[in-house]
Write a protein that holds these residues in place. Structure first.
Motif, short mmCIF file in Angstrom:
data_model
loop_
_atom_site.label_atom_id
_atom_site.label_comp_id
_atom_site.label_asym_id
_atom_site.label_seq_id
_atom_site.Cartn_x
_atom_site.Cartn_y
_atom_site.Cartn_z
N THR A 240 0.84 -1.19 0.00
CA THR A 240 0.00 0.00 0.00
C THR A 240 0.88 1.24 0.00
OG1 THR A 240 -0.10 0.08 2.42
CG2 THR A 240 -1.83 -1.18 1.30
N MET A 241 0.34 2.29 -0.58
CA MET A 241 1.08 3.55 -0.67
C MET A 241 1.41 4.10 0.72
SD MET A 241 1.49 4.28 -3.91
CE MET A 241 1.53 6.03 -4.24
N THR A 242 0.51 3.91 1.67
CA THR A 242 0.69 4.49 3.01
C THR A 242 1.82 3.83 3.79
OG1 THR A 242 -1.00 3.03 3.89
CG2 THR A 242 -1.70 5.25 3.24
N GLU A 243 2.26 2.64 3.38
CA GLU A 243 3.31 1.92 4.11
C GLU A 243 4.68 2.01 3.43
OE1 GLU A 243 3.03 0.57 7.16
OE2 GLU A 243 1.00 1.39 7.16
N ARG A 244 4.83 2.88 2.43
CA ARG A 244 6.09 2.93 1.68
C ARG A 244 7.30 3.20 2.57
NH1 ARG A 244 4.75 7.20 -2.74
NH2 ARG A 244 3.63 7.97 -0.92
N ALA A 245 7.18 4.09 3.54
CA ALA A 245 8.32 4.40 4.42
C ALA A 245 8.70 3.15 5.24
CB ALA A 245 7.98 5.56 5.34
N ALA A 246 7.71 2.38 5.67
CA ALA A 246 7.98 1.16 6.44
C ALA A 246 8.66 0.12 5.55
CB ALA A 246 6.68 0.60 7.02
N TYR A 247 8.24 0.03 4.28
CA TYR A 247 8.89 -0.92 3.37
C TYR A 247 10.35 -0.54 3.18
CZ TYR A 247 4.01 -1.91 2.04
OH TYR A 247 2.68 -2.21 2.04
N ARG A 248 10.61 0.75 2.99
CA ARG A 248 11.99 1.22 2.80
C ARG A 248 12.83 0.90 4.04
NH1 ARG A 248 14.86 0.78 -0.45
NH2 ARG A 248 13.69 1.94 -1.99
N PHE A 249 12.26 1.16 5.22
CA PHE A 249 12.96 0.88 6.47
C PHE A 249 13.30 -0.61 6.56
CE2 PHE A 249 13.10 -0.24 10.98
CZ PHE A 249 14.02 0.68 11.45
N ASN A 250 12.34 -1.47 6.24
CA ASN A 250 12.52 -2.92 6.29
C ASN A 250 13.61 -3.35 5.30
OD1 ASN A 250 12.24 -5.69 6.67
ND2 ASN A 250 10.07 -5.72 6.19
N LEU A 251 13.53 -2.85 4.06
CA LEU A 251 14.51 -3.22 3.04
C LEU A 251 15.92 -2.75 3.40
CD1 LEU A 251 12.51 -2.51 -0.23
CD2 LEU A 251 13.14 -4.75 0.69
N GLY A 252 16.00 -1.64 4.15
CA GLY A 252 17.29 -1.10 4.55
C GLY A 252 17.91 -1.80 5.75
N SER A 253 17.17 -2.70 6.38
CA SER A 253 17.71 -3.40 7.55
C SER A 253 18.67 -4.50 7.11
CB SER A 253 16.56 -3.99 8.38
OG SER A 253 15.97 -5.07 7.69
N THR A 254 19.43 -5.03 8.06
CA THR A 254 20.40 -6.07 7.72
C THR A 254 19.72 -7.35 7.24
OG1 THR A 254 20.57 -6.28 10.10
CG2 THR A 254 22.53 -5.53 8.96
N SER A 255 18.53 -7.64 7.76
CA SER A 255 17.80 -8.83 7.29
C SER A 255 16.31 -8.49 7.16
CB SER A 255 18.01 -10.02 8.21
OG SER A 255 17.53 -9.74 9.51
N PRO A 256 15.89 -8.07 5.96
CA PRO A 256 14.48 -7.74 5.75
C PRO A 256 13.57 -8.93 6.10
CG PRO A 256 15.79 -7.00 3.90
CD PRO A 256 16.69 -7.85 4.76
N ARG A 257 12.41 -8.62 6.67
CA ARG A 257 11.50 -9.65 7.18
C ARG A 257 10.11 -9.49 6.58
NH1 ARG A 257 14.79 -12.89 9.63
NH2 ARG A 257 13.37 -13.61 11.20
N LEU A 258 9.36 -10.59 6.60
CA LEU A 258 7.92 -10.57 6.36
C LEU A 258 7.26 -10.96 7.67
CD1 LEU A 258 7.58 -12.29 2.87
CD2 LEU A 258 7.31 -9.87 3.41
N PHE A 259 6.07 -10.43 7.90
CA PHE A 259 5.36 -10.65 9.15
C PHE A 259 4.02 -11.33 8.84
CE2 PHE A 259 8.00 -6.89 9.27
CZ PHE A 259 8.81 -7.16 10.36
#
Length: 146
Positions: free
Chosen positions: A47-66
């Motif tokens: 969703t468009m509203t979660e783009r900042a959270a996706y970027r934060f997740n992708l920028g982490s050492t190990s991106p996760r799915l919940f």
């Protein structure tokens, strides 16, 4: 096919754990695969509203799915999946069980492409409070007569 939706299958595994003389069942994600061949088929929707959270997740050492899997204390039944830790935190606040698993590289690439197409979320700077903001101010009709 929607550019913001991917179907993923989740398979859970139960593992007995010994704690203080008791045997507890601890659940984990045993398998996460693309498509509809697993025990629980979920749609990962961006969703468009979660783009900042996706970027934060992708920028982490190990991106996760919940993966949300019903209420705490019950046998888990996965019913939703997200790439946003903010969404996952909301589920946890609602006393839902949330499992996390490493994000497959193919999903990372897909999310990167989504962000490239739709743009990064605007950076939300903290708003400075105006002097006196948040305090009750008497309206002209409430001021004492002189």
């Amino acid at each position: 096919m929607h550019d913001n939706l991917r179907t993923l299958s989740v398979t859970l595994a139960a593992e007995p754990k010994q704690m203080k003389g008791f045997t507890l069942t601890q659940w984990r994600i045993a398998q996460l695969t693309p498509g509809e061949q697993g025990d629980h088929v979920l749609g990962l929707q961006l969703t468009m509203t979660e783009r900042a959270a996706y970027r934060f997740n992708l920028g982490s050492t190990s991106p996760r799915l919940f993966v949300r899997a019903g209420f705490t204390g019950q046998t888990p039944k996965p019913d939703a999946i997200s790439a946003s830790q903010d969404v996952a935190a909301g589920w946890l606040d609602g006393e839902q069980q949330v499992f996390e698993t490493p994000m497959p590289v193919a999903i990372q690439v897909w999310i990167e492409n989504y962000l490239a197409r739709h743009g990064e979320a605007p950076v939300q700077g903290r708003k400075k409070k105006r002097k006196g903001a948040g305090r009750a101010q008497p309206t002209p009709s409430q001021e004492p007569p002189q």
